[in-house]
Design a protein around this motif. Sequence first.
Motif, mmCIF file in Angstrom:
data_model
loop_
_atom_site.group_PDB
_atom_site.id
_atom_site.type_symbol
_atom_site.label_atom_id
_atom_site.label_comp_id
_atom_site.label_asym_id
_atom_site.label_seq_id
_atom_site.Cartn_x
_atom_site.Cartn_y
_atom_site.Cartn_z
ATOM 1 N N ILE A 179 -26.361 12.646 46.426
ATOM 2 C CA ILE A 179 -26.640 11.229 46.818
ATOM 3 C C ILE A 179 -26.925 10.092 46.026
ATOM 4 N N LEU A 180 -27.426 10.396 44.987
ATOM 5 C CA LEU A 180 -28.421 9.803 44.506
ATOM 6 C C LEU A 180 -27.176 9.146 43.317
ATOM 7 N N ILE A 181 -25.705 10.162 42.440
ATOM 8 C CA ILE A 181 -25.241 9.538 41.815
ATOM 9 C C ILE A 181 -23.808 7.996 42.475
ATOM 10 N N PRO A 182 -23.581 8.322 43.659
ATOM 11 C CA PRO A 182 -22.495 7.913 44.613
ATOM 12 C C PRO A 182 -23.489 6.433 44.840
ATOM 13 N N VAL A 183 -24.876 6.633 45.060
ATOM 14 C CA VAL A 183 -26.020 5.068 45.490
ATOM 15 C C VAL A 183 -26.085 4.029 44.461
ATOM 16 N N GLN A 225 -23.277 -4.093 37.636
ATOM 17 C CA GLN A 225 -22.261 -4.915 36.581
ATOM 18 C C GLN A 225 -23.097 -4.712 34.909
ATOM 19 N N PRO A 226 -22.727 -3.643 34.449
ATOM 20 C CA PRO A 226 -22.027 -3.655 33.206
ATOM 21 C C PRO A 226 -21.639 -5.097 32.389
ATOM 22 N N ILE A 227 -21.862 -5.863 31.253
ATOM 23 C CA ILE A 227 -22.105 -6.738 30.640
ATOM 24 C C ILE A 227 -20.504 -6.570 30.057
ATOM 25 N N GLY A 228 -19.625 -7.904 29.858
ATOM 26 C CA GLY A 228 -17.923 -7.039 29.453
ATOM 27 C C GLY A 228 -17.447 -6.594 29.831
ATOM 28 N N PHE A 229 -17.822 -5.974 31.334
ATOM 29 C CA PHE A 229 -16.674 -4.858 32.406
ATOM 30 C C PHE A 229 -16.795 -5.625 33.144
ATOM 31 N N GLU A 230 -15.662 -5.159 34.316
ATOM 32 C CA GLU A 230 -15.524 -6.125 35.511
ATOM 33 C C GLU A 230 -15.507 -4.158 36.175
ATOM 34 N N ARG A 231 -15.764 -4.758 37.567
ATOM 35 C CA ARG A 231 -15.753 -3.392 38.236
ATOM 36 C C ARG A 231 -14.812 -2.994 38.706
ATOM 37 N N LYS A 232 -14.226 -1.505 39.193
ATOM 38 C CA LYS A 232 -12.663 -1.769 39.494
ATOM 39 C C LYS A 232 -12.638 -1.814 41.219
ATOM 40 N N PHE A 233 -13.962 -1.644 41.556
ATOM 41 C CA PHE A 233 -14.355 -2.066 43.735
ATOM 42 C C PHE A 233 -15.475 -2.460 43.854
ATOM 43 N N PRO A 234 -15.141 -3.315 45.111
ATOM 44 C CA PRO A 234 -16.011 -4.065 45.458
ATOM 45 C C PRO A 234 -17.800 -3.299 45.717
ATOM 46 N N VAL A 235 -18.869 -3.752 45.207
ATOM 47 C CA VAL A 235 -20.018 -3.655 45.833
ATOM 48 C C VAL A 235 -20.312 -3.314 46.869
ATOM 49 N N TYR A 236 -20.756 -2.219 47.201
ATOM 50 C CA TYR A 236 -20.952 -1.759 48.960
ATOM 51 C C TYR A 236 -22.046 -2.055 49.736
ATOM 52 N N VAL A 269 -32.212 -1.210 48.536
ATOM 53 C CA VAL A 269 -31.887 -0.032 48.773
ATOM 54 C C VAL A 269 -31.383 0.844 46.792
ATOM 55 N N PHE A 270 -31.571 -0.176 46.214
ATOM 56 C CA PHE A 270 -30.896 0.220 44.991
ATOM 57 C C PHE A 270 -33.405 0.333 44.649
ATOM 58 N N ILE A 271 -33.285 -0.457 44.879
ATOM 59 C CA ILE A 271 -35.596 -0.398 44.329
ATOM 60 C C ILE A 271 -35.842 1.462 45.367
ATOM 61 N N VAL A 306 -27.671 -2.647 37.058
ATOM 62 C CA VAL A 306 -27.638 -2.703 38.195
ATOM 63 C C VAL A 306 -28.154 -4.026 38.338
ATOM 64 N N LYS A 307 -28.020 -5.223 38.705
ATOM 65 C CA LYS A 307 -27.689 -7.297 39.318
ATOM 66 C C LYS A 307 -28.320 -6.637 40.423
ATOM 67 N N MET A 308 -29.237 -8.083 39.941
ATOM 68 C CA MET A 308 -29.936 -8.693 41.855
ATOM 69 C C MET A 308 -28.421 -8.686 42.534
ATOM 70 N N VAL A 309 -28.730 -8.789 43.917
ATOM 71 C CA VAL A 309 -27.327 -8.723 44.881
ATOM 72 C C VAL A 309 -27.116 -10.613 44.925
ATOM 73 N N ARG A 310 -26.386 -11.319 45.110
ATOM 74 C CA ARG A 310 -26.408 -12.449 45.119
ATOM 75 C C ARG A 310 -25.400 -12.433 46.469
ATOM 76 N N GLN A 311 -25.117 -13.908 47.286
ATOM 77 C CA GLN A 311 -24.962 -14.089 48.568
ATOM 78 C C GLN A 311 -24.076 -15.334 48.354
ATOM 79 N N THR A 312 -23.055 -15.255 48.828
ATOM 80 C CA THR A 312 -22.228 -17.126 48.850
ATOM 81 C C THR A 312 -22.580 -17.419 50.395
ATOM 82 N N PHE A 313 -23.292 -19.149 50.002
ATOM 83 C CA PHE A 313 -24.106 -19.792 51.199
ATOM 84 C C PHE A 313 -22.708 -21.353 51.275
#
Length: 230
Positions: free
Chosen positions: A134-138, A145-156, A162-164, A62-69
């Motif tokens: 509760i925890l598995i969906p969260v 974002q595992p290395i070498g893979f792409e998500r099938k759906f967006p990060v909600y 929340v992750f911490i 699980v990577k840190m969240v980044r926002q586009t500015f």
Amino acid sequence: MNKVHGSKDEDKKMLCGDYLNAFIDSCKTYGVVIKKIKLQLFGVWCTFCVSLMLFPAIQSNVKMVRQTFVNDNGTETEQTITFSEEFEMKGYWTSIFTFLSFNLFACLGNLTSEWIKWPGPNRVWIPIVLRAFILIPVYLLCNYQPIGFERKFPVYIQNDVVFIIAGVVMAFTSGYYSSLTMMYGPKEVEPSMMGRAGMMMAFFLVLGITSGVNLSLLLQRLVTTKAEIG
């Protein structure tokens, strides 16, 4: 000589029969033990299964969240929100909020079970099941974002806090409910069966670890797909 050999054969048959009867009686005893502590067996299995599904395979990716500015000149840049990008690049993010967090709060959960024992042995499975739902969906809705893979759906869940918090709750409940169920199990049977109950609890503990490690691979397949090279 024939009489001597005949008597020895009869002794061997009796010994084999005795061993067979002892094995059957032992199986029946284990069956009685399983019936009496089935809720505790399920509890310890589910606790370790969920913990090993999420830690470390999912949690460490699980990577840190980044926002586009948008800059003043109209260009777009991605920036981290909670901590600096250097914090993640140097490995502090994973080291602190995955490995240190899990081990620390799991240990605190183990210690807490010495003074607080809630709920009782017949209802301990309820919060353990809720923990899984509760925890598995969260975790999967966070920025996994595992290395070498792409998500099938967006990060909600676009919030690192929340992750911490989810990591702290998962670790604490892992230590707490694993200790609680391991303590409850042998106490639910007669003193003569406590040894067998302990063996069954240990078996389901290992079974939960094995199940969780393998199911973490299934979760990865559900959420991600291999990234196309080039």
